[in-house]
Design an enzyme around this catalytic site. Structure first.
Site, PDB file in Angstrom:
ATOM      1  N   LYS A 180      24.651  57.051  52.495  1.00 48.83           N
ATOM      2  CA  LYS A 180      23.391  56.528  53.014  1.00 48.83           C
ATOM      3  C   LYS A 180      23.348  55.009  52.832  1.00 48.83           C
ATOM      4  CE  LYS A 180      19.360  55.904  51.251  1.00 48.83           C
ATOM      5  NZ  LYS A 180      18.949  54.681  52.031  1.00 48.83           N
TER       6      LYS A 180
ATOM      7  N   GLU B 186      15.400  39.405  37.727  1.00 46.30           N
ATOM      8  CA  GLU B 186      16.228  39.191  38.906  1.00 46.30           C
ATOM      9  C   GLU B 186      15.352  38.852  40.113  1.00 46.30           C
ATOM     10  OE1 GLU B 186      17.931  42.596  40.829  1.00 46.30           O
ATOM     11  OE2 GLU B 186      19.845  41.584  40.843  1.00 46.30           O
TER      12      GLU B 186
ATOM     13  N   CYS C 200      24.428  39.884  44.117  1.00 45.71           N
ATOM     14  CA  CYS C 200      24.151  40.151  42.707  1.00 45.71           C
ATOM     15  C   CYS C 200      25.075  39.342  41.811  1.00 45.71           C
ATOM     16  CB  CYS C 200      24.335  41.614  42.429  1.00 45.71           C
ATOM     17  SG  CYS C 200      25.946  42.069  42.928  1.00 45.71           S
TER      18      CYS C 200
ATOM     19  N   GLU D 192      26.304  50.265  40.147  1.00 47.78           N
ATOM     20  CA  GLU D 192      26.487  48.808  40.248  1.00 47.78           C
ATOM     21  C   GLU D 192      25.110  48.215  40.494  1.00 47.78           C
ATOM     22  OE1 GLU D 192      30.330  49.079  39.394  1.00 47.78           O
ATOM     23  OE2 GLU D 192      29.066  47.321  39.553  1.00 47.78           O
TER      24      GLU D 192
HETATM   25  O1  TXE Z   1      17.512  47.994  46.056  1.00 51.33           O
HETATM   26  P1  TXE Z   1      17.378  49.532  45.990  1.00 51.33           P
HETATM   27  P2  TXE Z   1      17.825  46.972  47.165  1.00 51.33           P
HETATM   28  C1  TXE Z   1      21.282  44.796  43.388  1.00 51.33           C
HETATM   29  C2  TXE Z   1      20.656  43.452  43.574  1.00 51.33           C
HETATM   30  C3  TXE Z   1      19.202  43.831  43.857  1.00 51.33           C
HETATM   31  C4  TXE Z   1      19.280  45.119  44.574  1.00 51.33           C
HETATM   32  C5  TXE Z   1      19.100  44.969  46.044  1.00 51.33           C
HETATM   33  O2  TXE Z   1      20.879  42.652  42.468  1.00 51.33           O
HETATM   34  O3  TXE Z   1      18.534  44.016  42.643  1.00 51.33           O
HETATM   35  O4  TXE Z   1      20.558  45.678  44.300  1.00 51.33           O
HETATM   36  O5  TXE Z   1      19.164  46.217  46.607  1.00 51.33           O
HETATM   37  C6  TXE Z   1      18.454  53.541  47.954  1.00 51.33           C
HETATM   38  N1  TXE Z   1      17.264  57.619  45.029  1.00 51.33           N
HETATM   39  N2  TXE Z   1      22.688  44.742  43.791  1.00 51.33           N
HETATM   40  O6  TXE Z   1      16.652  46.078  47.227  1.00 51.33           O
HETATM   41  O7  TXE Z   1      16.000  50.009  46.178  1.00 51.33           O
HETATM   42  C7  TXE Z   1      17.939  52.618  49.020  1.00 51.33           C
HETATM   43  O8  TXE Z   1      17.492  53.353  50.144  1.00 51.33           O
HETATM   44  C8  TXE Z   1      18.366  57.358  45.761  1.00 51.33           C
HETATM   45  C9  TXE Z   1      23.709  44.929  42.765  1.00 51.33           C
HETATM   46  O9  TXE Z   1      18.276  47.673  48.392  1.00 51.33           O
HETATM   47  O10 TXE Z   1      18.077  49.818  44.745  1.00 51.33           O
HETATM   48  C10 TXE Z   1      19.183  51.784  49.314  1.00 51.33           C
HETATM   49  O11 TXE Z   1      20.039  52.471  50.174  1.00 51.33           O
HETATM   50  N3  TXE Z   1      18.538  56.244  46.509  1.00 51.33           N
HETATM   51  C11 TXE Z   1      25.074  45.158  43.346  1.00 51.33           C
HETATM   52  C12 TXE Z   1      19.834  51.650  47.933  1.00 51.33           C
HETATM   53  O12 TXE Z   1      19.285  52.708  47.148  1.00 51.33           O
HETATM   54  C13 TXE Z   1      17.553  55.311  46.473  1.00 51.33           C
HETATM   55  C14 TXE Z   1      25.363  44.360  44.582  1.00 51.33           C
HETATM   56  C15 TXE Z   1      19.532  50.325  47.231  1.00 51.33           C
HETATM   57  O13 TXE Z   1      18.170  50.179  47.248  1.00 51.33           O
HETATM   58  C16 TXE Z   1      16.362  55.501  45.736  1.00 51.33           C
HETATM   59  C17 TXE Z   1      24.259  44.362  45.515  1.00 51.33           C
HETATM   60  C18 TXE Z   1      16.244  56.716  44.989  1.00 51.33           C
HETATM   61  N4  TXE Z   1      15.148  56.981  44.260  1.00 51.33           N
HETATM   62  C19 TXE Z   1      22.959  44.503  45.106  1.00 51.33           C
HETATM   63  N5  TXE Z   1      15.569  54.407  45.930  1.00 51.33           N
HETATM   64  C20 TXE Z   1      26.259  44.974  42.423  1.00 51.33           C
HETATM   65  N6  TXE Z   1      26.131  45.036  41.101  1.00 51.33           N
HETATM   66  O14 TXE Z   1      27.339  44.840  42.960  1.00 51.33           O
HETATM   67  C21 TXE Z   1      16.241  53.564  46.753  1.00 51.33           C
HETATM   68  N7  TXE Z   1      17.429  54.108  47.091  1.00 51.33           N
END
Ligand code: TXE
Length: 483
Positions: free
Chosen positions: A174, A383, A283, A249
């Site tokens: 997804k 963050e 990130c 991650e």
């Molecule tokens: O977050 P979300 P975002 C981190 C970055 C920032 C964030 C950005 O630092 O904090 O990620 O991503 C799905 N059960 N990194 O705003 O909400 C959602 O639909 C299952 C770190 O998108 O975490 C999306 O597909 N899935 C990284 C995905 O999770 C769920 C590099 C991410 O969404 C869910 C990039 C749930 N309950 C960004 N809720 C690294 N360390 O490499 C949401 N999702």
């Protein structure tokens, strides 16, 4: 309006309950397409396809799996311009960045693991005392779940899917509902590459519905997730009691430590990138800048004018350094932090939403630098994930380390110094999974990738990823030493 579809069992299909979400173009604020608001029924449909495909895929010779992944890499590379434009429009990033980084890396991910799987081996242990031979099989897990964020859409989506497929698993994946477009296109390339139906299934939708349904599915054996720390914790709460393998991650709040003996010009150029690349939505960005006091004023005098000179504009505009941030909601989150500048420090530049004449409804934030006097503030502890950095001086190596480690996260760090002894001392003492010395975002896909503390659990990359997506089994055979 165009409707993107789920990709299940090798075919594009609508969501079962016919529920849809609007997708937007960050550069203009306009609606672009509709995507499936998938739910547990769509995830079950995808799971059934993946389960049906698993026996054959897991028994497919490695050379065949390898050639299909390498063909997929070739197809993505051949459509670079089309995919880069789609990515830039969907995420808000400059077209040049999607062309130079996002799409080439997505192709490289499939190519890398298409090659790596042909070199992946396991151990044998001979035990003379018991006349036994032990060998370790590394068998695929079965159906696995891959969930990715919006900041590097196809880059991170493929970073999970490629090793999972290479290792012989079948996948329910997804993408973020905020950037679905290139993930939707990936299905077509899978068919062209000869990936059998059901091996990769792509389900669009919101995290708490579609994402959660993947995490909670009893037949899905492992979850590889990239995203926010809060979401990572929610996923762990569901998956841990089900004893699923988890690779998380998560967020980052990375120090960029600049010693007086650094190569100043190179440090300045790279620090502009590590601060603001992808609108600061990586990130791995170095969002907390610490500068040794001997060069602190010199740094400010050079860095601030360079930040002010950065060009911000719509994704497809030529010559821009930053595009739009990914959504209205995320822009408002970023601005809620820049609003803290005066109460927590001193605003040196930026801090406001930008009105771009040719795109008045886009989500643009000015590159922002805020001077702070302590790490004990929200700007340094939380963050922001936007074009916002803090800067503060330090005196000694010990002080720099105390400041750098004084944060809940531990993903990456950057150190600028010409002193090799110091670079090793500091790198060893930093609480991070990745440390760059005199460089940034210099990636070798064979290396372990991931963080410590609130930045996550587990490592991706190289054989670490193939180990995550396989189960080791030790088989011990005793033999007769006489005829
Ligand atoms: O977050 P979300 P975002 C981190 C970055 C920032 C964030 C950005 O630092 O904090 O990620 O991503 C799905 N059960 N990194 O705003 O909400 C959602 O639909 C299952 C770190 O998108 O975490 C999306 O597909 N899935 C990284 C995905 O999770 C769920 C590099 C991410 O969404 C869910 C990039 C749930 N309950 C960004 N809720 C690294 N360390 O490499 C949401 N999702």
């Amino acid at each position: 309006m165009e409707k993107l579809q789920n990709f299940i069992d090798g075919k594009y299909c609508d969501p079962i309950d016919d529920q849809w979400l609007d997708n937007y173009v960050p550069s203009t604020g306009e609606r672009s397409q509709q995507i499936p608001a998938s739910n547990v029924k769509d995830v079950e449909r995808a799971y059934k396809a993946a389960k049906k495909a698993f026996p054959s895929w897991s028994q497919t010779p490695i050379e065949t799996r390898s050639s299909i992944l390498i063909k997929l890499a070739d197809l993505i590379a051949a459509d670079l311009d089309k995919l880069a434009k789609a990515e830039a429009l969907d995420n808000g990033k400059p077209l040049a960045l999607a062309t130079k980084v996002d799409i080439p890396r997505a192709s490289a991910n499939f190519r890398f693991f298409g090659n790596a799987i042909t070199q992946f081996a396991s151990e044998a242990h001979e035990n003379l005392a018991s006349d036994s031979i032990n060998f370790t099989l590394r068998q695929p897990l079965g159906v696995v779940g891959c969930i990715s964020p919006w900041n590097l859409p196809l880059y991170l989506f493929s970073w999970k899917i490629a090793p999972a497929l290479a290792a012989g698993n079948t996948v329910v994946a997804k993408p973020s509902e905020i950037t679905p477009v290139t993930a939707a296109l990936l299905g077509k390339y899978c068919n062209e590459a000869g990936l059998p139906a059901g091996v990769l299934n792509i389900v669009h939708g919101k995290g708490p519905e579609a994402g959660q349904a993947i995490v909670a599915h009893s037949g899905i054996k492992a979850i590889s997730f990239t995203g926010g720390t809060t979401t990572g914790a929610a996923i762990a709460r569901t998956a841990a009691p089900m004893f699923k393998k988890l690779s998380l991650e998560l967020g980052g709040k990375n120090p960029n430590i600049i010693f007086a003996d650094c190569d100043f010009e190179k440090m300045l150029q790279v620090s502009l990138k590590s601060s603001f690349a992808n609108q600061g939505q990586i990130c791995l960005c170095g969002s907390r800048i610490f500068v040794q006091e001997e060069i602190y004023e010199k740094f400010k005098a050079a860095f601030i004018p360079a930040v002010k000179a950065l060009k911000v504009g719509p994704s497809l505009a030529a010559g821009i350094d930053l595009g739009a941030v990914v959504s209205k909601q995320h822009m408002e989150k970023i601005l809620s932090y820049t609003a803290l500048a005066e109460s927590e420090g001193k605003l040196l530049c930026g801090g406001q939403q930008l009105q771009i004449k040719e795109a008045p409804n886009g989500y643009y934030v000015a590159p922002t630098v805020i001077e702070v006097g302590t790490t004990r503030c929200r700007l340094q502890q939380e963050e922001i994930f936007g074009p916002v950095v803090t800067i503060m001086p330090f005196k000694t190596e010990e002080e720099a380390l105390a400041l750098a480690n004084d944060v809940p996260y531990g993903l990456s760090a950057t150190v600028w110094t010409s002193n090799i002894d110091r670079s090793i001392r500091v790198s060893k003492a930093l609480e991070a999974g990745i440390v760059w010395v005199n460089t940034w975002l210099n990636r070798d896909l064979r290396t372990p990738f991931g963080g410590v503390k609130a930045s996550g659990v587990g490592r991706e990359g190289g054989f670490e990823a193939l180990r995550f997506f396989t189960e080791p089994k030790n088989i011990c055979i005793q033999y007769k030493t006489n005829t």
